[in-house]
Design a protein around this motif. Structure first.
Motif, PDB file in Angstrom:
ATOM      1  N   TYR A 287      -0.842   3.642   0.842  1.00 50.95           N
ATOM      2  CA  TYR A 287      -1.173   2.286   0.030  1.00 50.95           C
ATOM      3  C   TYR A 287      -2.694   1.243   0.320  1.00 50.95           C
ATOM      4  O   TYR A 287      -3.642   1.215  -0.958  1.00 50.95           O
ATOM      5  CB  TYR A 287      -0.434   1.194   0.205  1.00 50.95           C
ATOM      6  CG  TYR A 287      -0.944  -0.590   0.087  1.00 50.95           C
ATOM      7  CD1 TYR A 287      -0.792  -0.323  -1.923  1.00 50.95           C
ATOM      8  CD2 TYR A 287      -1.983  -1.387   1.104  1.00 50.95           C
ATOM      9  CE1 TYR A 287      -1.523  -1.617  -2.021  1.00 50.95           C
ATOM     10  CE2 TYR A 287      -2.014  -1.989  -0.067  1.00 50.95           C
ATOM     11  CZ  TYR A 287      -1.842  -2.396  -1.031  1.00 50.95           C
ATOM     12  OH  TYR A 287      -2.611  -3.808  -1.663  1.00 50.95           O
ATOM     13  N   HIS A 291      -5.441   1.249  -2.544  1.00 47.64           N
ATOM     14  CA  HIS A 291      -6.260  -0.127  -2.603  1.00 47.64           C
ATOM     15  C   HIS A 291      -8.280  -0.020  -2.129  1.00 47.64           C
ATOM     16  O   HIS A 291      -9.068   0.186  -2.950  1.00 47.64           O
ATOM     17  CB  HIS A 291      -6.031  -0.451  -1.049  1.00 47.64           C
ATOM     18  CG  HIS A 291      -7.309  -2.254  -0.935  1.00 47.64           C
ATOM     19  ND1 HIS A 291      -6.803  -2.987  -2.194  1.00 47.64           N
ATOM     20  CD2 HIS A 291      -7.560  -2.358  -0.435  1.00 47.64           C
ATOM     21  CE1 HIS A 291      -7.067  -4.196  -1.236  1.00 47.64           C
ATOM     22  NE2 HIS A 291      -8.237  -4.059  -0.899  1.00 47.64           N
ATOM     23  N   TRP A 294      -9.464   1.559  -5.592  1.00 46.60           N
ATOM     24  CA  TRP A 294      -9.854   0.049  -6.330  1.00 46.60           C
ATOM     25  C   TRP A 294     -10.684  -0.245  -5.956  1.00 46.60           C
ATOM     26  O   TRP A 294     -11.172  -0.561  -6.986  1.00 46.60           O
ATOM     27  CB  TRP A 294      -8.221  -0.363  -5.780  1.00 46.60           C
ATOM     28  CG  TRP A 294      -8.473  -1.692  -6.799  1.00 46.60           C
ATOM     29  CD1 TRP A 294      -8.396  -1.192  -8.389  1.00 46.60           C
ATOM     30  CD2 TRP A 294      -8.378  -3.103  -7.175  1.00 46.60           C
ATOM     31  NE1 TRP A 294      -7.990  -2.647  -8.936  1.00 46.60           N
ATOM     32  CE2 TRP A 294      -8.355  -3.977  -8.345  1.00 46.60           C
ATOM     33  CE3 TRP A 294      -8.382  -3.665  -5.712  1.00 46.60           C
ATOM     34  CZ2 TRP A 294      -8.773  -5.032  -7.994  1.00 46.60           C
ATOM     35  CZ3 TRP A 294      -8.931  -4.556  -5.847  1.00 46.60           C
ATOM     36  CH2 TRP A 294      -8.746  -5.853  -6.960  1.00 46.60           C
ATOM     37  N   GLU A 295     -10.852  -0.398  -4.805  1.00 44.41           N
ATOM     38  CA  GLU A 295     -12.348  -0.935  -4.410  1.00 44.41           C
ATOM     39  C   GLU A 295     -13.278  -0.684  -4.555  1.00 44.41           C
ATOM     40  O   GLU A 295     -14.411  -0.751  -4.639  1.00 44.41           O
ATOM     41  CB  GLU A 295     -12.511  -1.778  -2.516  1.00 44.41           C
ATOM     42  CG  GLU A 295     -10.878  -2.649  -2.285  1.00 44.41           C
ATOM     43  CD  GLU A 295     -11.696  -3.779  -3.021  1.00 44.41           C
ATOM     44  OE1 GLU A 295     -12.396  -4.490  -3.301  1.00 44.41           O
ATOM     45  OE2 GLU A 295     -10.784  -4.765  -2.918  1.00 44.41           O
TER      46      GLU A 295
END
Length: 730
Positions: A287, A291, A294-295
């Motif tokens: 995860y 994340h 994604w950032e």
């Protein structure tokens, strides 16, 4: 696992096959006899030391305060029988470096029945005495017994040390009068005043009193400054414990039962818990990778996306870096590498992890068959309590040995007679008071000039070293006893039918009868290292204010080295005691064989050690946390069924913390037995692998689960119907 022929010679030779071996050897001989004899002699000497300290010491010298004349305050049969509190004539004189050096305040110390409750000076008393005699009657109780001349000049009174120049509102703390400090709106006050007269024509601040009180506390009470305001709080705490002790005890009993159930259920839950945590970590890292990506993708599309960390330089606000796409890219790569390492290590170590889980389950079964081992820590606790009590009593009697020693105390740092031994009966006839005005001959400490008194410090060090030796021996005895009991379980071919009767008692008897010397030898090595660590900690405490950077660096390195050495010796001793319990050899031979056995299986050792530590830590955290939550609901009256039975408390968090801490200790005691069980079974498992091959003559003693993981089989012989012997795999 490497073949026996592939094992490097510097890791020692594998275990040799002994066809008669069936678990802990019963026909054994005494080991390390010389160390056993030395240990017994040391114990006898320790008893003699305690006896001598008992004869010469007087704990009243530690318990009761002593006035300037060497008399105990509150001692029965003396003029001070009803005067149990020590009063400082002028506590302002205690704000002097000599207090820390000589452990004595350079002012007259007097035993009184109560502390003063008001501000007053000798000059004010003389003025009021003209109109009201009661002022003198109150003030005289803080003067020397027998003094009855309130018209005597202040200069003469101070020279003869008849009365204090002032008194301030005080209250007793540890049988000593200390000013009654109260902080109001951030301002330090005494009886609602921030200043006072010192009786010599000066106005002083209560801050001066505070500094003087600090010096006295640092000298006598080890720096306990905040406790002056804690009397009322202490009473409330005592009331809370007095009304909730049975609830606390009930919580600890529940903890004991839960710890027992947790250990017994590990045979079913160990694998599930461990694999859940492993896959949970993998999922959490996965995860994190998502994340970060994604950032990174969002920031990449924003203007100025090409700005790098090197462009903005060092920033104290970490949030600045979180606005850069490069930061998240670095995080993503780091987590991806971590994920790959975890998965690769897990792939290559999956069998060893399965072995560790199987051993944990086997340990749970072993404790289920030998339940008495869970209660052996009570014996260890009682023996440790005896050792600690004897050491503390001996230390107190040693510290209180000797006669009263008086020394010259002067507020003038240039006084040439300062800190010189004096005689209070002849002091006034000497010229010391002329050379050093205000100097006094006051009680300093208890000591003497005999050989015994001159070597009190050395005897205290001996007391400490022998105490460490006895404590480590007690722990070693417990480890060897438990190891022998659990080894009896492992080497039983048919479990539980082949487990001997009373394995714990038999193991304890073997350890005491044959291996006292070996256990004492290992305990002595560890005690010496701990002794040097304590000395280093003492030196570090004394050199905290030193500005010599090299000395502090060297001391830090030595502390680190001895810390590592102590933990290594603890680990080696633990495994040596297991080998002693199994084979009955001396300490050095057992330690060497255990070390080489572990080195030949170093990866298995690392995996089992970490898996065991993690599961036991998880168990302690789960049990203590659960009991803490339950205690919170109980003490805050959140459970309707029993809320009327639970007492109302001033500070509910104190019993709550007691339950949490006590639950952790109880669980730690149970899990220590379980950890010793797993370590013993692991060494037996390694020995089993090296000395047996699964044949009828040399069968494996490990469980069928372990044999299945390692693809091992036991082969036994039987006769068929025609009388021929055939081989059968089991």
């Amino acid at each position: 696992m490497a073949r026996k022929s592939d094992v490097p010679s510097y890791y020692g030779e594998p275990q040799k096959f002994d066809p008669t071996f069936r678990g802990p050897i019963h026909n054994r001989s005494c080991t390390d006899v010389l160390c056993c004899v030395i240990f017994i002699i040391v114990i006898l000497g320790y008893i003699a030391l305690g006896t001598v300290a008992w004869i010469h010491g007087d704990p009243r010298k530690v318990v009761y305060p002593t006035d300037s004349y060497g008399q105990f305050c509150g001692q029965h049969g003396t003029p001070n029988a009803n005067k149990a509190i020590l009063f400082y004539f002028n506590i302002l004189h205690c704000a002097n470096p000599a207090v820390l050096i000589n452990l004595q305040c350079p002012t007259t110390l007097l035993c009184v029945s109560k502390c003063p409750d008001r501000f007053a000076t000798y000059l004010d008393m003389q003025y009021q005495y003209r109109y009201n005699k009661s002022y003198w009657e109150y003030y005289r109780q803080f003067c020397k017994p027998g003094f009855d001349n309130p018209r005597k000049s202040i200069a003469q009174v101070l020279q003869d040390e008849d009365c204090p120049s002032m008194i301030v509102p005080s209250r007793p703390f540890l049988q000593r009068c200390f000013p009654e400090f109260i902080t109001r709106n951030g301002t330090l006050t005494v009886a609602n005043r921030t200043d006072f007269k010192d009786g010599l024509g000066k106005t002083r601040s209560v801050t001066d009193l505070r500094e003087a009180a600090k010096e006295v506390q640092n000298a006598w009470l080890g720096g306990i400054v905040g406790l002056l305001d804690a009397k009322e709080v202490g009473i409330k705490i005592f009331e809370d414990y007095a009304s909730s002790w049975y609830w606390i005890l009930l919580g600890l009993v529940i903890t004991m039962l839960v710890s027992l159930a947790f250990i017994l259920l590990l045979r079913f839950t160990a694998g599930v818990l461990l694999w859940l945590v492993i896959f949970g970590v993998i999922a959490a890292v996965g995860y994190g990778i998502w994340h970060c990506y994604w950032e990174f993708s969002i920031l990449k599309e924003k203007p100025d996306a090409d700005i790098t960390i090197s462009n903005i330089g060092f920033q104290t606000d970490f949030r600045v870096y979180l606005q850069l796409s490069q930061t998240w890219f670095i995080f993503m790569i780091s987590l991806a590498v971590t994920e790959v390492i975890i998965i690769v290590v897990l792939i290559f170590l999956r069998r060893r992890v399965r072995i560790a889980i199987a051993l944990l389950k086997e340990g749970s079964k072993a404790i289920g068959y030998i339940m008495s081992t869970l209660f052996y820590p009570i014996i260890t606790f009682l023996l440790l309590a005896i050792c600690i009590a004897y050491w503390a009593v001996t230390a107190v009697f040693l510290a209180s040995s000797g006669d009263a020693v008086y020394k010259v105390m002067s507020t003038d740092p240039k006084c040439q007679y300062s800190n010189i031994t004096c005689d209070p009966e002849t002091f006034n006839k000497t010229n010391v008071t002329k050379v050093c005005p205000g100097a006094q001959c006051t009680f300093a400490f208890y000591g003497g000039e005999s050989i015994y008194h001159r070597y009190i410090f050395i005897l205290q060090l001996c007391n400490l070293l022998v105490f460490l030796w006895l404590v480590n021996f007690t722990i070693a005895l417990g480890q060897c006893t438990l190891a022998g009991a659990f080894a009896s379980y492992y080497w039983a071919l048919q479990k539980p039918a082949d487990i001997p009767a009373c394995p714990l008692f038999s193991s304890f008897g073997r350890a005491v009868r044959y291996h006292t010397g070996s256990l004492a030898f290992g305990a002595l090595i560890l005690s010496i290292v701990q002794f040097f660590r304590i000395i280093l900690e003492y030196l570090d405490h004394k050199l905290k204010g030193a500005h010599n950077a090299f000395a502090r660096f060297l001391l830090c390195c030595l502390k680190c080295c001895f810390w590592c050495l102590e933990h290594f010796i603890r680990f080696m001793n633990r495994n040596a005691y297991i080998m002693i319990a199994i084979y009955g050899k001396n300490f050095c031979t057992s330690a060497r064989e255990a070390f080489f056995l572990l080195m030949r299986n170093v990866v298995r050792v690392a995996v089992l050690d970490k898996v065991t530590d993690f599961l036991l830590f998880l168990g302690k955290l789960l049990i203590s946390g659960s009991m803490g939550v339950l205690a919170f609901f109980v003490f805050t009256h959140k459970i309707p069924v029993i809320q009327e039975e639970v007492p109302s408390l001033n500070y509910y968090w104190l019993p709550l913390l007691t339950v949490i801490f006590g639950s952790y200790l109880v669980a730690h005691g149970f899990f220590n037995v379980y950890a010793m069980c797993v370590d013993t079974l692991f060494l037996c498992f390694l020995v089993d692998l090296e000395r047996n091959d699964g044949s009828a003559a040399r069968p494996y003693f490990m469980s069928s689960t372990l044999r299945g993981i390692l693809n091992k089989r036991n082969v036994r012989k039987r006769e068929d119907k025609r009388g021929y012997r055939v081989r059968k795999k089991k």
